[in-house]
Scaffold this active site. Structure first.
Site, PDB file in Angstrom:
ATOM      1  N   HIS A  36       0.837  -1.205   0.000  1.00 62.52           N
ATOM      2  CA  HIS A  36       0.000   0.000   0.000  1.00 62.52           C
ATOM      3  C   HIS A  36       0.873   1.256   0.000  1.00 62.52           C
ATOM      4  O   HIS A  36       1.237   1.771   1.051  1.00 62.52           O
ATOM      5  CB  HIS A  36      -0.885  -0.041   1.253  1.00 62.52           C
ATOM      6  CG  HIS A  36      -2.017   0.915   1.233  1.00 62.52           C
ATOM      7  ND1 HIS A  36      -3.251   0.618   1.759  1.00 62.52           N
ATOM      8  CD2 HIS A  36      -2.121   2.165   0.768  1.00 62.52           C
ATOM      9  CE1 HIS A  36      -4.063   1.644   1.609  1.00 62.52           C
ATOM     10  NE2 HIS A  36      -3.393   2.610   1.015  1.00 62.52           N
ATOM     11  N   ARG A  40       1.941   8.809  -6.225  1.00 62.32           N
ATOM     12  CA  ARG A  40       1.425  10.115  -6.690  1.00 62.32           C
ATOM     13  C   ARG A  40       1.653  10.441  -8.166  1.00 62.32           C
ATOM     14  O   ARG A  40       1.095  11.412  -8.661  1.00 62.32           O
ATOM     15  CB  ARG A  40       1.984  11.267  -5.846  1.00 62.32           C
ATOM     16  CG  ARG A  40       1.706  11.165  -4.360  1.00 62.32           C
ATOM     17  CD  ARG A  40       0.222  11.271  -4.058  1.00 62.32           C
ATOM     18  NE  ARG A  40      -0.032  11.409  -2.624  1.00 62.32           N
ATOM     19  CZ  ARG A  40      -1.044  10.862  -1.979  1.00 62.32           C
ATOM     20  NH1 ARG A  40      -1.925  10.122  -2.653  1.00 62.32           N
ATOM     21  NH2 ARG A  40      -1.216  11.030  -0.695  1.00 62.32           N
ATOM     22  N   HIS A 157     -10.771  -0.355   0.864  1.00 60.72           N
ATOM     23  CA  HIS A 157     -10.655   0.743   1.834  1.00 60.72           C
ATOM     24  C   HIS A 157     -12.025   0.828   2.501  1.00 60.72           C
ATOM     25  O   HIS A 157     -12.967   1.371   1.927  1.00 60.72           O
ATOM     26  CB  HIS A 157     -10.280   2.033   1.087  1.00 60.72           C
ATOM     27  CG  HIS A 157     -10.368   3.284   1.912  1.00 60.72           C
ATOM     28  ND1 HIS A 157      -9.278   4.068   2.185  1.00 60.72           N
ATOM     29  CD2 HIS A 157     -11.417   3.886   2.508  1.00 60.72           C
ATOM     30  CE1 HIS A 157      -9.660   5.110   2.927  1.00 60.72           C
ATOM     31  NE2 HIS A 157     -10.955   5.029   3.129  1.00 60.72           N
ATOM     32  N   ASP A 283       0.820   2.520   3.797  1.00 60.29           N
ATOM     33  CA  ASP A 283      -0.087   3.606   3.384  1.00 60.29           C
ATOM     34  C   ASP A 283       0.692   4.918   3.272  1.00 60.29           C
ATOM     35  O   ASP A 283       0.177   5.997   3.619  1.00 60.29           O
ATOM     36  CB  ASP A 283      -1.290   3.742   4.322  1.00 60.29           C
ATOM     37  CG  ASP A 283      -2.417   4.586   3.724  1.00 60.29           C
ATOM     38  OD1 ASP A 283      -2.311   4.983   2.535  1.00 60.29           O
ATOM     39  OD2 ASP A 283      -3.395   4.867   4.435  1.00 60.29           O
TER      40      ASP A 283
HETATM   41 ZN   LIG Z   1      -7.043   3.873   2.235  1.00 57.84          ZN
END
Ligand SMILES: [Zn+2]
Length: 414
Positions: A36, A40, A157, A283
């Site tokens: 994860h 960008r 998510h 993340d």
């Molecule tokens: Zn997420």
């Protein structure tokens, strides 16, 4: 190591080496694999690029990252995932496995071209609308059915959108005192409960992103006990930080899902220790200063994490006696690679295996200095904090991407 593989293991090896490393006191782990990562690019190169993100990954001990699909344009076609895959190949610091969007434009309305993304050069097997929840049960069911054809997985998510409208932080005592809109645990747990049932119903593979509550852990534990094909990840920040930090109103602590309570942190650590939670996933969510250095209500959600993940795991899981380093290899390399169906990553340190390795110094102590980061962004919640351990060297198929704590020259990678 020679020709990208581990050639020989033992004492007093006879072979001549180009590079000799004194690894006394260091821990050798298989190259870490992140499920994860937000790189960008394309679209927000002011926050991160594939190059700077993979450099940050290398400095964190990673040899493979999964690049999330919420870019501009969204990675919902073969063209975009191939672009990200190619940029990863060119970077040379870390393998980049693109994640494909589940729905067109992450809008949750219409399935994206899952098959075409799988059949592309990027070979996508993980699909996620991360940043947004696939909240329509019929779309989620169709996605789970579709990916079965090629052993893919849907990474959810879990955030019920109606229950989290206007949410600014975890819903609980602190949000009540601060008067900030709450993100209740049930908004995560309700989606996870629905999705494990859906995955069981269609016999497909489901992965839960960034599990953050004790209740979510209970549902995942129940689903696994049923024998359903469900896996889950936890972030380093949810293993260490709590919603008490929001009292500072420092937007560096604003993240989705939000920081929860100490009881949640304890449950997440226990679940990672007993294997209910399969993997640590960063993340990593870089944001430029103008999106973070502003008042809490308008600040972007997310924090960078690639370069501090292993240190946070040492502090929260190893130094506390919850995990051995062998377990860390399992939760940060073997299992995430298996969930992503990566070949050549997450392999044991054995003769003939790919030479993807990290040498980590667990005795190192020092304050986190974001100015030394390779990531383009500085939104770390650990600035100035003393975290244990440091990556000494990272090897990607036998080539050093990091040596003595420093990034290798890009030319040297060729
Ligand atoms: Zn997420």
């Amino acid at each position: 190591m020679a020709d990208g593989v581990i050639r020989e293991i033992g004492d007093n090896l006879a072979a001549e080496a180009d590079v000799d490393i004194d690894a006394h006191g260091l821990i050798a782990l298989p190259g870490l694999v992140d499920l994860h990562t937000h790189l960008r690019e394309p679209g927000r190169e002011d926050a991160e690029t594939v190059l700077t993100g993979t450099q940050a990954a290398a400095r964190g001990g990673y040899t493979a990252v999964h690049a999330m699909a919420n870019t501009f344009p969204v990675a919902d076609t073969a063209g975009v995932v191939e672009q990200v895959w190619r940029l990863g190949q060119e970077s040379g610091y870390c393998d980049v496995q693109p994640v494909g969007a589940v729905t067109v434009g992450l809008e949750g309305k219409k399935l994206a071209e899952l098959g075409a993304m799988h059949d592309s050069a990027a070979g996508v097997r993980v699909f996620s609308d991360d940043g947004k929840c696939v909240d329509d049960a019929v779309i989620m069911r169709r996605a789970l059915e579709y990916v079965k054809a090629f052993d893919g997985v849907v990474a959810q998510h879990a955030q019920e959108p109606r229950l989290t409208e206007g949410a600014q932080m975890n819903e609980g005592q602190v949000s009540g005192e601060l008067g900030l809109g709450g993100w209740p645990a049930v908004a995560e747990e309700a989606i996870i409960a629905r999705d494990v049932l859906l995955a069981a119903h269609v016999g497909s593979r489901l992965h839960i992103c960034h599990v953050s509550t004790a209740g979510s852990v209970e549902i995942v534990r129940w689903a696994k006990a049923k024998g359903w094909n469900v896996t889950a990840e936890v972030t380093p920040h949810h293993l260490l930080l709590t919603d008490e930090l929001v009292r500072t109103y420092d937007p560096v602590y604003k993240v989705n899902p939000p920081l929860r309570t100490a009881a949640d942190v304890e449950a997440l650590r226990a679940a990672l220790a007993d294997g209910t939670i399969d993997a640590v996933a960063t993340d990593h969510a870089p944001h430029p200063a103008e999106d973070k250095d502003c008042e809490w209500a308008v600040a972007a959600m997310g924090m960078v994490g690639l370069e501090t993940a292993l240190s946070v795991v040492q502090q929260t899981m190893v130094d506390t006696g919850l995990l051995t380093w062998e377990h860390v290899a399992d939760r940060m390399s073997y299992r995430p690679a298996r969930i992503g169906r990566l070949t050549g990553q997450g392999r044991p340190i054995s003769v003939g295996e790919p030479a993807n390795l990290v040498l980590f110094d667990p005795a190192y102590r020092g304050a986190v200095d974001p100015d030394t980061f390779a990531t383009r962004s500085r939104n770390t919640p650990y600035r100035g904090l003393d975290l244990p351990g440091r990556v000494h060297a990272t090897f990607l198929r036998g080539r050093a991407t990091v040596l003595a704590g420093d990034l290798a020259d890009r030319d040297g990678l060729a």
